[in-house]
Design an enzyme around this catalytic site. Structure first.
Site, short mmCIF file in Angstrom:
data_model
loop_
_atom_site.label_atom_id
_atom_site.label_comp_id
_atom_site.label_asym_id
_atom_site.label_seq_id
_atom_site.Cartn_x
_atom_site.Cartn_y
_atom_site.Cartn_z
N GLU A 280 18.34 -4.61 6.85
CA GLU A 280 17.32 -5.50 6.67
C GLU A 280 18.17 -6.17 5.03
O GLU A 280 17.62 -4.53 3.65
CB GLU A 280 15.69 -5.73 6.09
CG GLU A 280 15.04 -6.93 6.01
CD GLU A 280 13.16 -7.03 6.72
OE1 GLU A 280 12.62 -8.10 6.70
OE2 GLU A 280 13.25 -5.70 6.23
N LYS B 103 -5.43 -3.29 0.58
CA LYS B 103 -5.07 -3.33 -0.70
C LYS B 103 -3.31 -4.17 -0.24
O LYS B 103 -2.67 -4.14 -0.17
CB LYS B 103 -4.42 -1.88 -0.40
CG LYS B 103 -4.57 -1.07 -1.72
CD LYS B 103 -3.21 -1.47 -2.73
CE LYS B 103 -1.89 -1.19 -1.88
NZ LYS B 103 -0.47 -1.05 -2.78
N ASP C 292 3.05 -14.82 -10.39
CA ASP C 292 2.88 -14.25 -8.80
C ASP C 292 4.20 -12.86 -8.66
O ASP C 292 5.03 -12.19 -8.95
CB ASP C 292 1.65 -13.44 -8.63
CG ASP C 292 1.11 -11.58 -8.94
OD1 ASP C 292 1.20 -10.86 -9.94
OD2 ASP C 292 0.19 -11.64 -8.16
N GLY D 74 5.56 2.03 7.46
CA GLY D 74 4.82 2.23 9.06
C GLY D 74 5.23 3.38 9.57
O GLY D 74 4.20 3.19 10.18
#
Length: 491
Positions: free
Chosen positions: A385, A177, A91, A235
């Site tokens: 990032e 989730k 995955d 976020g």
């Protein structure tokens, strides 16, 4: 491999019958299809969690009773550890030894919070000393309620465990989730919890798009707390949405973590920790030490060793023996990292090694581990990032300069320092504006220790007792004990 949603203790397809593809990042092949939850499915999951919390008796169970379920889940994970690790590789793409380590850590996380659940029974309340002896007062901790947990794709089962285990230990119920691109092991966690006899509705797992299933969890008025790990922009949106209902939130967001190496450090040890700090999990780590500052006296020698060892890293399918760097998780992530490297070069950075697809890998989202030098301090490569196997190096002269550059970031998740001078290492560690600091190492993570960041790297802490506190409210209970009437109005 599971393919259906897990809601109220039963497996069911999405209400509209839709599914989405599971793609193996090592081969780009579609290996499975999973139910794509709708807002209707999320509503059913939240209502199930609400019933389990409000009338199902889960919060009323003792910590010891909840611990039995947590330990059963831990044992269920261990019993299938190799199988689940293989699913994680299929995955996510990470090398099997990394996935195997992750799954073992996930089991350990459930065991750890089982122990803290039992401790809740030992310390159910705290007596508060008051200045007025006509009253007694105590503080008790109670579960917040229904938790909406939204997790990323870099550590699928482990990130689920970091949220589910403390939430269940506290007495909360959960709607989980997982990330759309890595949902397989979250569904296996539901199967393990079901086999452990966890009451219906206590844990629900809904798979699907963040814009649909994730947003439905964020917006649902039946959710008391949102626990999210992921990007800063998402976020921020979660915080804004939570403000409407004053939902409790805990956020573990991005990072651009510095690693300061002083010239008294052992170069081979420093190179090993730099490699581990950025290339573990293909650099798809929020705390990755992607900004490396090396004191000028050893910069050239360290860079040469770092390039040498980086070029020796074995790249390949995570299921193959000896592989240390697998593919990135998806085509989208691969394209974003490639674009970031191109932008860095355009901004003036030098690609000292890597930066391209490895030879012989025409399929799969592979990228050679990359070292950037001469990176401008105001460039995106240094500031933002990248979330891939890309490290930026630059030299510094003084301790004060290194600290200033290290702290010059809107992020503050982690930081590392390497020096043979313990006093200097401690001094620099205290100067870092980061929630996690490593001395003479990078990235060790322990369930017992708090995890979280300063500044735009998040709110709240996971792991340790701090992780349990994330899911508890504090209630004051005060009693009037005097035999004398209060006598304010009635004399």
């Amino acid at each position: 491999m599971r393919s259906e949603l897990y809601i109220d203790g039963t497996w069911k397809p999405a209400s509209n019958g839709e599914t989405f593809e599971v793609i193996n990042p090592a081969t780009e092949e579609v290996i499975h299809h999973i139910a794509a939850a709708t807002a209707t499915d999320v509503d059913a999951a939240v209502k199930a969690a609400r019933r389990a919390f409000d009338t199902g008796g889960w919060p009323q169970k003792t910590g010891t009773e909840r611990a039995r379920y947590l330990r059963a889940i831990a044992n269920g994970i261990r019993a299938r550890q190799a199988e689940i690790a293989r699913l994680e590789v299929l995955d996510n793409g990470k090398p099997f030894p990394e996935a195997d380590w992750d799954i073992a850590d996930a089991a350990g996380c459930f065991d750890f919070y089982a122990g803290l659940a039992e401790q809740l029974d030992s310390h159910p309340e705290e007596t508060i000393a008051l200045a007025d002896d006509r009253f007694t007062s105590r503080a008790v901790k109670e579960p917040i309620g229904v938790t909406g947990a939204i997790i990323p794709w870099n550590y699928p089962l482990l990130m689920a465990s970091w949220k589910v285990a403390p939430a269940l230990a506290a007495g909360c119920t959960v709607v989980l989730k997982p990330a759309e691109v890595t949902s397989l092991t979250a569904l296996e966690l539901a199967a393990i919890a079901d086999a452990a006899g966890l009451p219906p509705g206590v844990l629900n797992v809904v798979t699907g798009a963040g814009s649909v299933a994730g947003q439905a969890i964020i917006d649902h008025k039946g959710v008391d707390k949102l626990a999210f790990t992921g990007s800063g922009p998402v976020g921020s949106k979660i915080m804004a949405a939570a403000a409407r209902d004053i939902k409790r939130v805990s956020l573990e967001l991005g990072g651009k973590s510095p690693f300061v190496v002083f010239d008294d450090a052992d170069i081979d040890k420093a190179v090993e920790w730099i490699l581990f700090g950025i290339f573990w999990n293909q650099g798809q780590v929020c705390s990755a030490t992607s900004r490396v500052l090396v004191q000028a006296g050893i910069y050239d020698k360290l860079l040469a060793r770092l390039i040498e060892e980086t070029n020796r890293i074995t790249i390949g399918n995570g299921l193959d023996e000896g592989v240390l760097l697998g593919p990135l998780v998806s085509k989208k992530q691969h394209d974003q990292v490639i674009a970031a490297i191109a932008a860095a070069r355009a901004a003036g950075a030098t690609v000292a090694c890597g930066g391209t697809r490895p030879k012989g890998f025409d399929k799969g989202y592979y990228l050679r581990p990359t070292i950037l030098t001469d990176v401008p301090l105001d460039s995106a490569a240094w500031v933002e990032e990248i979330f891939g196997p890309v490290v930026c190096l630059r030299a510094f002269e003084t301790e004060e300069e290194a600290i200033a550059i290290a702290n010059d970031s809107r992020f503050g998740l982690a930081a590392a320092v390497m020096s043979a001078d313990d006093a200097r290492a401690e001094r620099v560690a205290k100067a870092f504006r980061a929630g996690i600091v490593w001395i003479n190492c990078s990235q060790p993570t322990f369930t017992e220790a708090p995890w979280g960041g300063y500044k735009e790297s998040g709110i709240g802490r996971e792991l340790g007792r701090w992780g349990l506190d994330n899911y508890l409210e504090v209630k004051q209970i005060t009693r009037y004990v005097s035999e004398d009437p209060w006598g304010w109005y009635i004399k």
